[in-house]
Write a protein that holds these residues in place. Structure first.
Motif, mmCIF file in Angstrom:
data_model
loop_
_atom_site.group_PDB
_atom_site.id
_atom_site.type_symbol
_atom_site.label_atom_id
_atom_site.label_comp_id
_atom_site.label_asym_id
_atom_site.label_seq_id
_atom_site.Cartn_x
_atom_site.Cartn_y
_atom_site.Cartn_z
ATOM 1 N N UNK A 1 0.875 -1.171 0.000
ATOM 2 C CA UNK A 1 0.000 0.000 0.000
ATOM 3 C C UNK A 1 0.909 1.216 0.000
ATOM 4 N N UNK A 2 0.839 1.980 -1.073
ATOM 5 C CA UNK A 2 1.708 3.134 -1.284
ATOM 6 C C UNK A 2 0.901 4.425 -1.299
ATOM 7 N N UNK A 3 1.518 5.507 -0.895
ATOM 8 C CA UNK A 3 0.976 6.824 -1.184
ATOM 9 C C UNK A 3 1.020 6.970 -2.707
ATOM 10 N N UNK A 4 -0.059 7.430 -3.315
ATOM 11 C CA UNK A 4 -0.148 7.460 -4.778
ATOM 12 C C UNK A 4 0.970 8.279 -5.420
ATOM 13 N N UNK A 5 1.276 9.434 -4.894
ATOM 14 C CA UNK A 5 2.338 10.268 -5.489
ATOM 15 C C UNK A 5 3.693 9.570 -5.392
ATOM 16 N N UNK A 6 3.956 8.951 -4.256
ATOM 17 C CA UNK A 6 5.232 8.241 -4.081
ATOM 18 C C UNK A 6 5.315 7.051 -5.031
ATOM 19 N N UNK A 7 4.202 6.322 -5.196
ATOM 20 C CA UNK A 7 4.196 5.189 -6.123
ATOM 21 C C UNK A 7 4.414 5.658 -7.555
ATOM 22 N N UNK A 8 3.727 6.723 -7.970
ATOM 23 C CA UNK A 8 3.877 7.227 -9.335
ATOM 24 C C UNK A 8 5.309 7.664 -9.609
ATOM 25 N N UNK A 9 5.964 8.259 -8.621
ATOM 26 C CA UNK A 9 7.365 8.674 -8.791
ATOM 27 C C UNK A 9 8.277 7.456 -8.921
ATOM 28 N N UNK A 10 7.954 6.366 -8.296
ATOM 29 C CA UNK A 10 8.781 5.157 -8.281
ATOM 30 C C UNK A 10 8.561 4.278 -9.517
ATOM 31 N N UNK A 11 7.370 4.278 -10.043
ATOM 32 C CA UNK A 11 6.963 3.331 -11.086
ATOM 33 C C UNK A 11 7.888 3.315 -12.300
ATOM 34 N N UNK A 12 8.230 4.450 -12.859
ATOM 35 C CA UNK A 12 9.069 4.481 -14.055
ATOM 36 C C UNK A 12 10.463 3.931 -13.775
ATOM 37 N N UNK A 13 11.007 4.260 -12.614
ATOM 38 C CA UNK A 13 12.325 3.746 -12.227
ATOM 39 C C UNK A 13 12.303 2.221 -12.123
ATOM 40 N N UNK A 14 11.251 1.682 -11.547
ATOM 41 C CA UNK A 14 11.149 0.231 -11.367
ATOM 42 C C UNK A 14 10.940 -0.483 -12.707
ATOM 43 N N UNK A 15 10.192 0.130 -13.606
ATOM 44 C CA UNK A 15 10.019 -0.462 -14.939
ATOM 45 C C UNK A 15 11.351 -0.513 -15.673
ATOM 46 N N UNK A 16 12.146 0.535 -15.556
ATOM 47 C CA UNK A 16 13.462 0.565 -16.200
ATOM 48 C C UNK A 16 14.363 -0.533 -15.624
ATOM 49 N N UNK A 17 14.325 -0.725 -14.318
ATOM 50 C CA UNK A 17 15.124 -1.769 -13.690
ATOM 51 C C UNK A 17 14.661 -3.148 -14.161
ATOM 52 N N UNK A 18 13.363 -3.380 -14.237
ATOM 53 C CA UNK A 18 12.836 -4.664 -14.704
ATOM 54 C C UNK A 18 13.238 -4.898 -16.168
ATOM 55 N N UNK A 19 13.142 -3.869 -16.982
ATOM 56 C CA UNK A 19 13.514 -3.973 -18.399
ATOM 57 C C UNK A 19 14.988 -4.373 -18.522
ATOM 58 N N UNK A 20 15.844 -3.737 -17.729
ATOM 59 C CA UNK A 20 17.275 -4.040 -17.748
ATOM 60 C C UNK A 20 17.524 -5.487 -17.303
ATOM 61 N N UNK A 21 16.837 -5.943 -16.270
ATOM 62 C CA UNK A 21 17.016 -7.309 -15.776
ATOM 63 C C UNK A 21 16.605 -8.337 -16.831
ATOM 64 N N UNK A 22 15.498 -8.092 -17.514
ATOM 65 C CA UNK A 22 15.043 -9.008 -18.560
ATOM 66 C C UNK A 22 16.045 -9.021 -19.704
ATOM 67 N N UNK A 23 16.525 -7.865 -20.089
ATOM 68 C CA UNK A 23 17.506 -7.763 -21.174
ATOM 69 C C UNK A 23 18.782 -8.538 -20.805
ATOM 70 N N UNK A 24 19.284 -8.342 -19.579
ATOM 71 C CA UNK A 24 20.508 -9.019 -19.145
ATOM 72 C C UNK A 24 20.303 -10.527 -19.088
ATOM 73 N N UNK A 25 19.148 -10.952 -18.637
ATOM 74 C CA UNK A 25 18.867 -12.386 -18.572
ATOM 75 C C UNK A 25 18.835 -12.976 -19.981
ATOM 76 N N UNK A 26 18.219 -12.264 -20.904
ATOM 77 C CA UNK A 26 18.175 -12.726 -22.288
ATOM 78 C C UNK A 26 19.558 -12.806 -22.908
ATOM 79 N N UNK A 27 20.391 -11.814 -22.650
ATOM 80 C CA UNK A 27 21.759 -11.826 -23.173
ATOM 81 C C UNK A 27 22.565 -12.971 -22.579
ATOM 82 N N UNK A 28 22.405 -13.227 -21.291
ATOM 83 C CA UNK A 28 23.126 -14.326 -20.642
ATOM 84 C C UNK A 28 22.679 -15.667 -21.218
ATOM 85 N N UNK A 29 21.384 -15.826 -21.460
ATOM 86 C CA UNK A 29 20.875 -17.056 -22.055
ATOM 87 C C UNK A 29 21.383 -17.255 -23.472
#
Length: 161
Positions: free
Chosen positions: A118-146
């Motif tokens: 349960x997040x404060x909406x403004x705090x969650x919105x500020x975090x969301x883009x950063x977390x998507x970028x981190x997830x995107x990077x993790x998927x990319x790195x996993x794909x490259x390693x595979x």
């Protein structure tokens, strides 16, 4: 499982409607949830019996008297609030938990599998883009390693090892 993201509002009594999809026997949250200040983030974490079992297992793997175990016990057990649903499917969040997590009137409930936050909406919105970028990077790195592992297993000429 707790899935999806819901934008909600806390009323003046700090009541929060928990999505019906979250209130199931399958995730152990049929009658209420365990709620505490998150160990990982500045938000509240909640879940049912399965989440409780995960934390208990993690804590019990550590030897009694271990400083990390004691820190987890103090944070998880001592900070825990079992919250039952009212007739409308709402929980009432304790004031101190709302203050700790910086929750305002507008909140977001974020499903995370065996738990939800349960997040404060403004705090969650500020975090969301950063977390998507981190997830995107993790998927990319996993794909490259595979891909590298697959290519390393092949011999010149396209034959497998």
């Amino acid at each position: 499982m707790f899935l999806s993201t819901y934008e909600k509002q806390l009323d003046g009594k700090r009541r929060l409607l928990i999505p019906q999809e979250f209130r199931t026997a399958d995730n152990g949250a049929e009658h209420g949830v365990f709620c505490f200040f998150s160990i990982e983030n500045d938000c509240l974490e909640a879940g049912g019996d399965k989440l409780m079992a995960e934390y208990v297992s993690m804590i019990e793997e550590l030897p009694f008297g271990d400083d990390v175990r004691t820190a987890l016990e103090e944070t998880f057990y001592a900070g825990q609030r079992p919250l039952a649903y009212d007739g409308g499917g709402r929980i009432t969040l304790p004031e101190h938990l709302c203050q700790d997590a910086g929750l305002g009137e507008d909140v977001v409930i974020v499903g995370l599998g065996s738990r939800f936050q349960i997040w404060d909406r403004a705090r969650w919105n500020a975090r969301r883009d950063e977390r998507r970028a981190l997830a995107r990077q993790a998927v990319r790195e996993r794909g490259e390693a595979g891909r590298k592992a697959l290519l390393a297993g092949r011999r010149p000429g396209g034959e497998g090892a």
